[in-house]
Enzyme design. Sequence first.
Site, PDB file in Angstrom:
ATOM      1  N   LYS A  13       0.859  -1.189  -0.169  1.00 15.55           N
ATOM      2  CA  LYS A  13       0.045  -0.162  -0.083  1.00 15.55           C
ATOM      3  C   LYS A  13       1.000   1.338   0.067  1.00 15.55           C
ATOM      4  O   LYS A  13       0.565   2.201  -0.598  1.00 15.55           O
ATOM      5  CB  LYS A  13      -0.912  -0.113   1.202  1.00 15.55           C
ATOM      6  CG  LYS A  13      -1.775  -1.404   1.365  1.00 15.55           C
ATOM      7  CD  LYS A  13      -2.672  -1.018   2.417  1.00 15.55           C
ATOM      8  CE  LYS A  13      -2.144  -1.348   3.773  1.00 15.55           C
ATOM      9  NZ  LYS A  13      -1.543  -2.623   4.137  1.00 15.55           N
ATOM     10  N   ARG A  88     -10.471   0.232   7.717  1.00 17.56           N
ATOM     11  CA  ARG A  88     -10.010  -1.355   8.016  1.00 17.56           C
ATOM     12  C   ARG A  88     -11.113  -1.876   8.728  1.00 17.56           C
ATOM     13  O   ARG A  88     -11.020  -3.259   9.048  1.00 17.56           O
ATOM     14  CB  ARG A  88      -8.707  -1.068   8.848  1.00 17.56           C
ATOM     15  CG  ARG A  88      -7.425  -1.141   8.328  1.00 17.56           C
ATOM     16  CD  ARG A  88      -6.372  -0.810   9.256  1.00 17.56           C
ATOM     17  NE  ARG A  88      -5.301  -1.431   9.359  1.00 17.56           N
ATOM     18  CZ  ARG A  88      -4.182  -1.064   8.784  1.00 17.56           C
ATOM     19  NH1 ARG A  88      -4.092   0.268   8.551  1.00 17.56           N
ATOM     20  NH2 ARG A  88      -3.185  -1.885   8.831  1.00 17.56           N
ATOM     21  N   ARG A 127      12.017  -5.596   5.821  1.00 16.28           N
ATOM     22  CA  ARG A 127      11.575  -3.944   5.476  1.00 16.28           C
ATOM     23  C   ARG A 127      12.459  -3.477   6.309  1.00 16.28           C
ATOM     24  O   ARG A 127      12.622  -3.405   7.458  1.00 16.28           O
ATOM     25  CB  ARG A 127      10.276  -3.854   5.757  1.00 16.28           C
ATOM     26  CG  ARG A 127       9.897  -2.206   5.514  1.00 16.28           C
ATOM     27  CD  ARG A 127       8.641  -1.806   5.347  1.00 16.28           C
ATOM     28  NE  ARG A 127       7.715  -2.390   6.337  1.00 16.28           N
ATOM     29  CZ  ARG A 127       6.409  -2.166   6.520  1.00 16.28           C
ATOM     30  NH1 ARG A 127       5.755  -1.670   5.581  1.00 16.28           N
ATOM     31  NH2 ARG A 127       5.663  -2.572   7.442  1.00 16.28           N
ATOM     32  N   ARG A 160      10.712  -1.391  12.028  1.00 14.36           N
ATOM     33  CA  ARG A 160       9.790  -0.999  12.355  1.00 14.36           C
ATOM     34  C   ARG A 160       9.310  -1.974  13.526  1.00 14.36           C
ATOM     35  O   ARG A 160       9.586  -2.924  13.699  1.00 14.36           O
ATOM     36  CB  ARG A 160       8.514  -0.996  11.510  1.00 14.36           C
ATOM     37  CG  ARG A 160       8.116   0.327  10.939  1.00 14.36           C
ATOM     38  CD  ARG A 160       6.970   0.438   9.903  1.00 14.36           C
ATOM     39  NE  ARG A 160       5.717  -0.317  10.067  1.00 14.36           N
ATOM     40  CZ  ARG A 160       4.681  -0.352   9.450  1.00 14.36           C
ATOM     41  NH1 ARG A 160       4.848   0.368   8.298  1.00 14.36           N
ATOM     42  NH2 ARG A 160       3.512  -0.885   9.571  1.00 14.36           N
ATOM     43  N   ARG A 171      -0.574  -9.157  13.149  1.00 14.09           N
ATOM     44  CA  ARG A 171      -1.229  -8.254  12.153  1.00 14.09           C
ATOM     45  C   ARG A 171      -1.946  -8.929  11.161  1.00 14.09           C
ATOM     46  O   ARG A 171      -2.940  -8.529  10.863  1.00 14.09           O
ATOM     47  CB  ARG A 171      -0.077  -7.312  11.872  1.00 14.09           C
ATOM     48  CG  ARG A 171       0.354  -6.386  12.718  1.00 14.09           C
ATOM     49  CD  ARG A 171       1.754  -5.662  12.337  1.00 14.09           C
ATOM     50  NE  ARG A 171       1.798  -4.932  10.951  1.00 14.09           N
ATOM     51  CZ  ARG A 171       2.582  -4.876  10.457  1.00 14.09           C
ATOM     52  NH1 ARG A 171       3.850  -5.128  10.589  1.00 14.09           N
ATOM     53  NH2 ARG A 171       2.566  -4.013   9.316  1.00 14.09           N
TER      54      ARG A 171
HETATM   55  P1  AP5 Z   1       4.835  -1.555   1.777  1.00  8.59           P
HETATM   56  O1  AP5 Z   1       4.406  -0.850   0.598  1.00  8.59           O
HETATM   57  O2  AP5 Z   1       5.598  -0.794   3.099  1.00  8.59           O
HETATM   58  O3  AP5 Z   1       3.476  -2.497   2.277  1.00  8.59           O
HETATM   59  P2  AP5 Z   1       2.386  -1.914   3.049  1.00  8.59           P
HETATM   60  O4  AP5 Z   1       0.994  -2.531   2.484  1.00  8.59           O
HETATM   61  O5  AP5 Z   1       2.196  -0.328   3.104  1.00  8.59           O
HETATM   62  O6  AP5 Z   1       2.587  -2.628   4.495  1.00  8.59           O
HETATM   63  P3  AP5 Z   1       2.508  -1.908   6.103  1.00  8.59           P
HETATM   64  O7  AP5 Z   1       3.164  -2.963   7.049  1.00  8.59           O
HETATM   65  O8  AP5 Z   1       2.813  -0.301   6.038  1.00  8.59           O
HETATM   66  O9  AP5 Z   1       0.783  -2.006   6.114  1.00  8.59           O
HETATM   67  P4  AP5 Z   1       0.023  -2.127   7.495  1.00  8.59           P
HETATM   68  O10 AP5 Z   1      -1.337  -1.995   6.779  1.00  8.59           O
HETATM   69  O11 AP5 Z   1       0.274  -3.312   8.219  1.00  8.59           O
HETATM   70  O12 AP5 Z   1       0.551  -1.035   8.584  1.00  8.59           O
HETATM   71  P5  AP5 Z   1       0.090   0.391   8.803  1.00  8.59           P
HETATM   72  O13 AP5 Z   1       1.370   1.519   8.855  1.00  8.59           O
HETATM   73  O14 AP5 Z   1      -0.956   0.909   7.811  1.00  8.59           O
HETATM   74  O15 AP5 Z   1       5.728  -2.863   1.259  1.00  8.59           O
HETATM   75  C1  AP5 Z   1       6.252  -3.963   2.295  1.00  8.59           C
HETATM   76  C2  AP5 Z   1       7.900  -4.219   1.963  1.00  8.59           C
HETATM   77  O16 AP5 Z   1       7.706  -4.919   0.948  1.00  8.59           O
HETATM   78  C3  AP5 Z   1       8.565  -2.801   1.700  1.00  8.59           C
HETATM   79  O17 AP5 Z   1       9.748  -3.296   2.276  1.00  8.59           O
HETATM   80  C4  AP5 Z   1       8.633  -3.052   0.087  1.00  8.59           C
HETATM   81  O18 AP5 Z   1       9.909  -2.328  -0.348  1.00  8.59           O
HETATM   82  C5  AP5 Z   1       8.626  -4.476  -0.244  1.00  8.59           C
HETATM   83  N1  AP5 Z   1       8.225  -5.257  -1.760  1.00  8.59           N
HETATM   84  C6  AP5 Z   1       8.740  -5.842  -2.188  1.00  8.59           C
HETATM   85  N2  AP5 Z   1       8.273  -6.343  -3.582  1.00  8.59           N
HETATM   86  C7  AP5 Z   1       7.388  -5.604  -3.561  1.00  8.59           C
HETATM   87  C8  AP5 Z   1       6.208  -5.300  -4.506  1.00  8.59           C
HETATM   88  N3  AP5 Z   1       6.095  -5.941  -5.585  1.00  8.59           N
HETATM   89  N4  AP5 Z   1       5.116  -4.678  -4.243  1.00  8.59           N
HETATM   90  C9  AP5 Z   1       5.272  -3.823  -2.819  1.00  8.59           C
HETATM   91  N5  AP5 Z   1       6.188  -3.838  -2.096  1.00  8.59           N
HETATM   92  C10 AP5 Z   1       7.321  -4.663  -2.286  1.00  8.59           C
HETATM   93  O19 AP5 Z   1      -0.685   0.333  10.231  1.00  8.59           O
HETATM   94  C11 AP5 Z   1       0.221   0.035  11.247  1.00  8.59           C
HETATM   95  C12 AP5 Z   1      -0.798   0.093  12.463  1.00  8.59           C
HETATM   96  O20 AP5 Z   1      -1.191   1.322  12.786  1.00  8.59           O
HETATM   97  C13 AP5 Z   1      -1.803  -1.085  12.514  1.00  8.59           C
HETATM   98  O21 AP5 Z   1      -1.205  -2.434  13.154  1.00  8.59           O
HETATM   99  C14 AP5 Z   1      -2.784  -0.233  13.508  1.00  8.59           C
HETATM  100  O22 AP5 Z   1      -2.383  -0.325  14.989  1.00  8.59           O
HETATM  101  C15 AP5 Z   1      -2.527   1.134  13.055  1.00  8.59           C
HETATM  102  N6  AP5 Z   1      -3.670   1.496  12.058  1.00  8.59           N
HETATM  103  C16 AP5 Z   1      -3.210   2.179  10.928  1.00  8.59           C
HETATM  104  N7  AP5 Z   1      -4.441   2.457  10.133  1.00  8.59           N
HETATM  105  C17 AP5 Z   1      -5.435   1.999  11.146  1.00  8.59           C
HETATM  106  C18 AP5 Z   1      -6.826   1.928  10.941  1.00  8.59           C
HETATM  107  N8  AP5 Z   1      -7.463   2.523   9.642  1.00  8.59           N
HETATM  108  N9  AP5 Z   1      -7.641   1.569  11.982  1.00  8.59           N
HETATM  109  C19 AP5 Z   1      -6.986   1.049  13.190  1.00  8.59           C
HETATM  110  N10 AP5 Z   1      -5.738   1.050  13.215  1.00  8.59           N
HETATM  111  C20 AP5 Z   1      -4.716   1.493  12.459  1.00  8.59           C
END
Ligand code: AP5
Length: 220
Positions: A13, A88, A127, A160, A171
């Site tokens: 994402k 979410r 990552r 992280r 997660r």
């Molecule tokens: P990356 O692009 O970083 O993946 P991502 O989907 O953004 O992963 P996140 O871990 O950030 O998602 P998340 O939803 O768990 O965390 P968030 O910060 O939203 O890619 C991942 C890795 O893969 C990278 O190293 C990239 O380089 C690599 N990669 C390799 N090949 C790839 C390819 N082909 N395509 C893409 N990438 C590739 O949430 C964190 C916490 O915040 C949650 O656990 C919760 O506690 C809280 N939170 C956030 N939003 C909410 C909400 N709406 N409601 C409640 N709690 C929330």
Amino acid sequence: MYIVLFGPPGAGKGTYGRKLSQWLGIPVVATGDMLRAAIEEGTQLGERVKKYVYAGELVPDEIMREVVKQALDSETAKNGVIFDGFPRTLQQAKMLEELLSEKGAHIDLIIELDASDDVIIERLSSRRVCPKCGAVYNLRTNPPKDDSKCDVCGTPLVQRDDDKPETIKFRLDVYHKQTAPLLEYFRQQPVDYLVLNTEGTIEEGEKKLREELVNLGILR
Ligand code: AP5
């Protein structure tokens, strides 16, 4: 234009959100990044949410409403935004529809990013992020030139807190139980809907995404 990027942790994402932002000239509202910044800065919001974020649990919906409302009210969001990590839960999806309808807007496009749990566990374990400028790397698939420093600003990279193996699994569990059921709801909405499998390289994913957006007439 209001776009929702939806998918499990590590599906890409953040990666594809930043690319979409460059292509379309609208900002990304990444709720996870916003919460981590609040924790880092020690704000009141940060204090309220840190126990959830560190544990990989969802932050309560009412808190997320405040966070997203503030982001949507900002001047930079006036021409639209790309949501990364929100909504979410079904309640958050309804909140978003309500907040957008107050502005006379609606969700224009939902992009579902898909990758298997095995791919995700491997990706998130390798990552690394820059704590200063937010650049994201992957030691296996998208490494920095120097394994320990950011290419952009030279700051030492960190892992992280929620990218430790046991938290990644938790997660994923939270995603499958609490967030994935939202897919059914999204698929029934009368808006453009794309599915992008991100198990290939980032370049392949970007190419496919660009083609799909051209087909929809969103990009030329
Ligand atoms: P990356 O692009 O970083 O993946 P991502 O989907 O953004 O992963 P996140 O871990 O950030 O998602 P998340 O939803 O768990 O965390 P968030 O910060 O939203 O890619 C991942 C890795 O893969 C990278 O190293 C990239 O380089 C690599 N990669 C390799 N090949 C790839 C390819 N082909 N395509 C893409 N990438 C590739 O949430 C964190 C916490 O915040 C949650 O656990 C919760 O506690 C809280 N939170 C956030 N939003 C909410 C909400 N709406 N409601 C409640 N709690 C929330």
